[in-house]
Design a protein around this motif. Structure first.
Motif, short mmCIF file in Angstrom:
data_model
loop_
_atom_site.label_atom_id
_atom_site.label_comp_id
_atom_site.label_asym_id
_atom_site.label_seq_id
_atom_site.Cartn_x
_atom_site.Cartn_y
_atom_site.Cartn_z
N LEU A 138 0.86 -1.18 0.00
CA LEU A 138 0.00 0.00 0.00
C LEU A 138 0.90 1.23 0.00
O LEU A 138 1.39 1.65 1.06
N GLY B 220 -1.95 5.62 -2.56
CA GLY B 220 -2.09 5.04 -3.88
C GLY B 220 -2.93 3.78 -3.85
O GLY B 220 -3.38 3.32 -2.80
N ARG B 221 -3.10 3.21 -5.02
CA ARG B 221 -3.82 1.93 -5.12
C ARG B 221 -2.91 0.81 -4.62
O ARG B 221 -1.70 0.84 -4.85
N GLU C 128 6.04 3.35 -8.72
CA GLU C 128 4.73 3.75 -8.21
C GLU C 128 4.86 4.88 -7.20
O GLU C 128 4.09 5.84 -7.21
#
Length: 133
Positions: free
Chosen positions: A52, A82-83, A115
């Motif tokens: 996560l 974030g996703r 990410e």
């Protein structure tokens, strides 16, 4: 190394772990590469944990990292979550290919870093807009 072994064991049990993926608190706001231990934590447990990612800005204005350590209420803090990253398919591909643990750690760490960089960029834009308003 003992700390990482401890975290891997916790993840094998299905527990939650939280860490600074750069290996330390980034008080200078530098662009630091993530430590490969991040990849180890994802690639080594039999059941691949979900990552996560989140990025926050402004915490050091609310609670400075340098003396005097006095909270400063009313500061703007931005937290962007974030996703969840499910890297199980990628880890499975690496295992099927017979990738070395070094390659697996590096590959997974780079995915997480990519990410986090996207999240950081969006968080910085949101934070700047909040400070400007």
């Amino acid at each position: 190394m003992r700390a990482m072994n401890f975290l891997v064991e916790r993840l094998r049990r299905g527990d939650w772990v939280h860490l600074f993926p750069e290996g330390r608190v980034n008080t200078e706001h530098e662009h630091l590469r993530l430590k490969w231990g991040v990849g180890r934590l994802v690639a080594e447990p039999e059941r691949t944990p979900t990552v996560l990612p989140y990025w926050h800005l402004g915490m050091d204005a609310a609670l400075p990292n340098r003396p005097p350590y006095v909270p400063r209420p009313g500061q703007t803090i931005t937290v962007l979550v974030g996703r969840p990253l499910t890297l199980a398919a990628e880890v499975a591909r690496l295992r099927r290919r017979g990738a070395s643990s070094r390659e697996a750690r590096r590959t997974v760490t780079e995915r997480v870093q990519d990410e986090l960089e996207r999240l950081r960029s969006r968080a910085e834009q949101l934070h700047a807009a909040r400070l400007a308003s």
